[in-house]
Scaffold this motif. Structure first.
Motif, PDB file in Angstrom:
ATOM      1  N   ILE A  35      17.026  31.339  -0.162  1.00 17.60           N
ATOM      2  CA  ILE A  35      17.701  31.515   0.822  1.00 17.60           C
ATOM      3  C   ILE A  35      18.416  30.081   1.787  1.00 17.60           C
ATOM      4  O   ILE A  35      18.060  29.599   1.569  1.00 17.60           O
ATOM      5  CB  ILE A  35      16.733  31.575   2.223  1.00 17.60           C
ATOM      6  CG1 ILE A  35      16.292  33.182   2.090  1.00 17.60           C
ATOM      7  CG2 ILE A  35      17.966  32.353   3.504  1.00 17.60           C
ATOM      8  CD1 ILE A  35      16.303  34.135   1.872  1.00 17.60           C
ATOM      9  N   ASP A  36      19.853  30.049   1.863  1.00 20.16           N
ATOM     10  CA  ASP A  36      20.906  29.020   1.987  1.00 20.16           C
ATOM     11  C   ASP A  36      21.297  29.292   2.897  1.00 20.16           C
ATOM     12  O   ASP A  36      21.665  30.219   3.215  1.00 20.16           O
ATOM     13  CB  ASP A  36      21.608  28.785   0.649  1.00 20.16           C
ATOM     14  CG  ASP A  36      20.868  28.783  -0.896  1.00 20.16           C
ATOM     15  OD1 ASP A  36      19.800  27.668  -0.474  1.00 20.16           O
ATOM     16  OD2 ASP A  36      21.411  29.271  -1.976  1.00 20.16           O
ATOM     17  N   GLU A  37      21.776  28.403   3.390  1.00 18.28           N
ATOM     18  CA  GLU A  37      22.180  27.985   4.787  1.00 18.28           C
ATOM     19  C   GLU A  37      23.920  27.872   4.746  1.00 18.28           C
ATOM     20  O   GLU A  37      24.185  28.071   3.842  1.00 18.28           O
ATOM     21  CB  GLU A  37      21.973  26.533   5.850  1.00 18.28           C
ATOM     22  CG  GLU A  37      22.192  26.878   7.219  1.00 18.28           C
ATOM     23  CD  GLU A  37      21.752  25.541   8.032  1.00 18.28           C
ATOM     24  OE1 GLU A  37      22.644  25.187   8.620  1.00 18.28           O
ATOM     25  OE2 GLU A  37      20.776  24.962   7.454  1.00 18.28           O
ATOM     26  N   GLY A  38      24.533  29.099   5.527  1.00 17.69           N
ATOM     27  CA  GLY A  38      25.736  29.450   5.671  1.00 17.69           C
ATOM     28  C   GLY A  38      26.328  28.571   6.699  1.00 17.69           C
ATOM     29  O   GLY A  38      25.515  27.713   7.092  1.00 17.69           O
ATOM     30  N   PRO A  39      27.469  28.848   6.754  1.00 12.87           N
ATOM     31  CA  PRO A  39      28.003  27.799   8.169  1.00 12.87           C
ATOM     32  C   PRO A  39      28.112  29.079  10.040  1.00 12.87           C
ATOM     33  O   PRO A  39      26.720  30.096   9.384  1.00 12.87           O
ATOM     34  CB  PRO A  39      29.770  28.518   7.775  1.00 12.87           C
ATOM     35  CG  PRO A  39      29.907  30.147   6.833  1.00 12.87           C
ATOM     36  CD  PRO A  39      28.428  29.893   6.278  1.00 12.87           C
ATOM     37  N   ARG A  40      27.912  28.553  10.278  1.00 17.02           N
ATOM     38  CA  ARG A  40      28.011  29.078  11.598  1.00 17.02           C
ATOM     39  C   ARG A  40      29.128  28.508  12.874  1.00 17.02           C
ATOM     40  O   ARG A  40      29.626  28.205  13.087  1.00 17.02           O
ATOM     41  CB  ARG A  40      26.736  27.498  12.742  1.00 17.02           C
ATOM     42  CG  ARG A  40      25.897  27.304  11.930  1.00 17.02           C
ATOM     43  CD  ARG A  40      25.132  25.780  12.296  1.00 17.02           C
ATOM     44  NE  ARG A  40      23.929  25.092  11.470  1.00 17.02           N
ATOM     45  CZ  ARG A  40      23.821  24.148  11.972  1.00 17.02           C
ATOM     46  NH1 ARG A  40      24.002  23.167  12.588  1.00 17.02           N
ATOM     47  NH2 ARG A  40      21.780  23.702  11.365  1.00 17.02           N
ATOM     48  N   LEU A  41      28.677  30.139  13.015  1.00 14.05           N
ATOM     49  CA  LEU A  41      29.536  30.603  14.280  1.00 14.05           C
ATOM     50  C   LEU A  41      29.905  29.498  15.407  1.00 14.05           C
ATOM     51  O   LEU A  41      28.325  29.912  15.744  1.00 14.05           O
ATOM     52  CB  LEU A  41      29.674  32.294  14.395  1.00 14.05           C
ATOM     53  CG  LEU A  41      30.036  33.004  13.686  1.00 14.05           C
ATOM     54  CD1 LEU A  41      30.168  34.636  13.932  1.00 14.05           C
ATOM     55  CD2 LEU A  41      31.596  33.455  13.151  1.00 14.05           C
ATOM     56  N   LYS A  42      30.428  29.875  16.163  1.00 15.91           N
ATOM     57  CA  LYS A  42      30.032  28.659  16.947  1.00 15.91           C
ATOM     58  C   LYS A  42      30.730  29.367  18.446  1.00 15.91           C
ATOM     59  O   LYS A  42      31.926  29.968  18.817  1.00 15.91           O
ATOM     60  CB  LYS A  42      30.728  27.382  17.194  1.00 15.91           C
ATOM     61  CG  LYS A  42      30.159  26.223  16.065  1.00 15.91           C
ATOM     62  CD  LYS A  42      30.730  24.783  16.121  1.00 15.91           C
ATOM     63  CE  LYS A  42      29.822  24.550  15.588  1.00 15.91           C
ATOM     64  NZ  LYS A  42      30.520  22.942  14.598  1.00 15.91           N
ATOM     65  N   ARG A  43      30.386  29.402  19.419  1.00 19.20           N
ATOM     66  CA  ARG A  43      30.548  30.800  20.323  1.00 19.20           C
ATOM     67  C   ARG A  43      31.070  29.890  21.508  1.00 19.20           C
ATOM     68  O   ARG A  43      29.267  28.705  21.993  1.00 19.20           O
ATOM     69  CB  ARG A  43      29.961  32.005  21.177  1.00 19.20           C
ATOM     70  CG  ARG A  43      29.709  32.723  19.643  1.00 19.20           C
ATOM     71  CD  ARG A  43      31.190  32.814  19.609  1.00 19.20           C
ATOM     72  NE  ARG A  43      32.005  33.866  18.381  1.00 19.20           N
ATOM     73  CZ  ARG A  43      32.432  33.316  17.234  1.00 19.20           C
ATOM     74  NH1 ARG A  43      32.503  32.521  16.923  1.00 19.20           N
ATOM     75  NH2 ARG A  43      33.003  34.962  16.493  1.00 19.20           N
ATOM     76  N   VAL A  44      30.954  29.503  23.028  1.00 22.18           N
ATOM     77  CA  VAL A  44      31.045  29.365  23.713  1.00 22.18           C
ATOM     78  C   VAL A  44      29.717  30.009  25.021  1.00 22.18           C
ATOM     79  O   VAL A  44      30.135  31.476  25.145  1.00 22.18           O
ATOM     80  CB  VAL A  44      31.832  29.011  25.127  1.00 22.18           C
ATOM     81  CG1 VAL A  44      32.271  28.792  25.918  1.00 22.18           C
ATOM     82  CG2 VAL A  44      33.496  28.411  23.813  1.00 22.18           C
ATOM     83  N   TRP A  45      29.032  29.136  25.499  1.00 25.10           N
ATOM     84  CA  TRP A  45      28.121  30.313  26.605  1.00 25.10           C
ATOM     85  C   TRP A  45      28.088  29.729  27.777  1.00 25.10           C
ATOM     86  O   TRP A  45      27.456  28.460  27.730  1.00 25.10           O
ATOM     87  CB  TRP A  45      26.670  29.605  25.833  1.00 25.10           C
ATOM     88  CG  TRP A  45      25.497  30.615  26.341  1.00 25.10           C
ATOM     89  CD1 TRP A  45      25.418  32.043  27.118  1.00 25.10           C
ATOM     90  CD2 TRP A  45      24.580  30.488  26.167  1.00 25.10           C
ATOM     91  NE1 TRP A  45      24.418  32.063  27.793  1.00 25.10           N
ATOM     92  CE2 TRP A  45      23.125  31.740  26.761  1.00 25.10           C
ATOM     93  CE3 TRP A  45      23.457  29.059  25.869  1.00 25.10           C
ATOM     94  CZ2 TRP A  45      21.967  31.829  27.234  1.00 25.10           C
ATOM     95  CZ3 TRP A  45      21.794  29.916  25.964  1.00 25.10           C
ATOM     96  CH2 TRP A  45      21.039  30.699  26.868  1.00 25.10           C
ATOM     97  N   PHE A  46      28.563  30.734  28.814  1.00 24.40           N
ATOM     98  CA  PHE A  46      29.209  29.855  29.752  1.00 24.40           C
ATOM     99  C   PHE A  46      27.654  29.857  31.232  1.00 24.40           C
ATOM    100  O   PHE A  46      27.151  31.059  30.333  1.00 24.40           O
ATOM    101  CB  PHE A  46      30.203  30.799  31.003  1.00 24.40           C
ATOM    102  CG  PHE A  46      30.744  31.028  29.840  1.00 24.40           C
ATOM    103  CD1 PHE A  46      32.108  29.808  30.346  1.00 24.40           C
ATOM    104  CD2 PHE A  46      31.470  31.854  29.457  1.00 24.40           C
ATOM    105  CE1 PHE A  46      33.303  29.472  29.155  1.00 24.40           C
ATOM    106  CE2 PHE A  46      32.604  31.696  28.263  1.00 24.40           C
ATOM    107  CZ  PHE A  46      33.950  30.809  28.626  1.00 24.40           C
ATOM    108  N   ARG A  47      27.756  28.578  31.465  1.00 24.72           N
ATOM    109  CA  ARG A  47      26.211  28.670  32.413  1.00 24.72           C
ATOM    110  C   ARG A  47      26.665  28.835  33.541  1.00 24.72           C
ATOM    111  O   ARG A  47      28.072  28.758  34.147  1.00 24.72           O
ATOM    112  CB  ARG A  47      25.483  27.246  31.854  1.00 24.72           C
ATOM    113  CG  ARG A  47      25.651  27.319  30.010  1.00 24.72           C
ATOM    114  CD  ARG A  47      24.855  28.540  30.136  1.00 24.72           C
ATOM    115  NE  ARG A  47      23.328  28.391  30.733  1.00 24.72           N
ATOM    116  CZ  ARG A  47      22.516  28.286  30.251  1.00 24.72           C
ATOM    117  NH1 ARG A  47      21.990  27.639  29.708  1.00 24.72           N
ATOM    118  NH2 ARG A  47      20.944  28.334  30.784  1.00 24.72           N
ATOM    119  N   ALA A  48      26.076  27.955  34.623  1.00 18.61           N
ATOM    120  CA  ALA A  48      26.120  27.797  35.856  1.00 18.61           C
ATOM    121  C   ALA A  48      26.456  27.194  36.254  1.00 18.61           C
ATOM    122  O   ALA A  48      26.985  25.695  35.704  1.00 18.61           O
ATOM    123  CB  ALA A  48      24.833  27.534  36.944  1.00 18.61           C
TER     124      ALA A  48
END
Length: 119
Positions: free
Chosen positions: A82-95
Motif C-alpha cells: 500500500i503506497d501513498e499517492g498524491p493528495r487532493l487539497k481542498r479548502v475547508w471554510f471555518r468561522a
C-alpha cells in the motif's frame, strides 16, 4: 542474468483512501491462500477491504489467464503493498473568515499472487 519469477500482479492507483487505514487490512490477508483471503475480505467492514478485494480479483485473473494449468486454490498472496499517492487539497471554510486545508489522501495498491511451492 535472468530475473527470478516474481508472480502475477495487479495494481490499482489513485484510490481515495488513506494508506494508514488500508495497511492494517492488507496485513490481515498477507501470505494467506487467495480463497481464504477473499473470504476474510468479504466479511470485513472497512472500505479498504473492498479496494484490496477488487485488486486481488484482478491479480488472480491475471495469473489464471497467463498460466492455464493453475487453479485458484494453488495461489497465495505473496505480497501486498500500500503506497501513498498524491493528495487532493481542498479548502475547508471555518468561522470568522478563516480557512483550513483539507487533505484527501490517496493510495496505490499492489497485489502479487504466486503459486504454492512444492505441490
Amino acid at each position: 542474468m535472468m530475473a527470478e519469477k516474481t508472480g502475477y500482479r495487479a495494481v490499482s492507483k489513485f484510490l481515495i483512501a488513506s494508506p494508514t487505514k488500508v495497511r492494517p487490512v492488507a496485513n490481515v490477508v498477507k501470505m494467506k491462500t487467495c480463497s481464504e483471503a477473499m473470504a476474510i475480505l468479504e466479511n470485513m467492514p472497512q472500505k479498504g477491504a473492498v479496494l484490496i478485494q477488487k485488486t486481488m480479483k484482478s491479480a488472480v485473473a491475471n495469473a489464471l489467464y497467463a498460466n492455464k494449468k493453475l487453479d485458484e486454490d494453488m495461489l497465495y498472496v505473496k505480497e501486498i503493498r500500500i503506497d501513498e499517492g498524491p493528495r487532493l487539497k481542498r479548502v475547508w471554510f471555518r468561522a470568522r473568515g478563516r480557512a483550513d486545508m483539507l487533505l484527501k489522501r490517496m493510495c496505490h495498491i499492489t497485489v502479487v499472487v504466486d503459486e504454492k511451492a512444492g505441490e
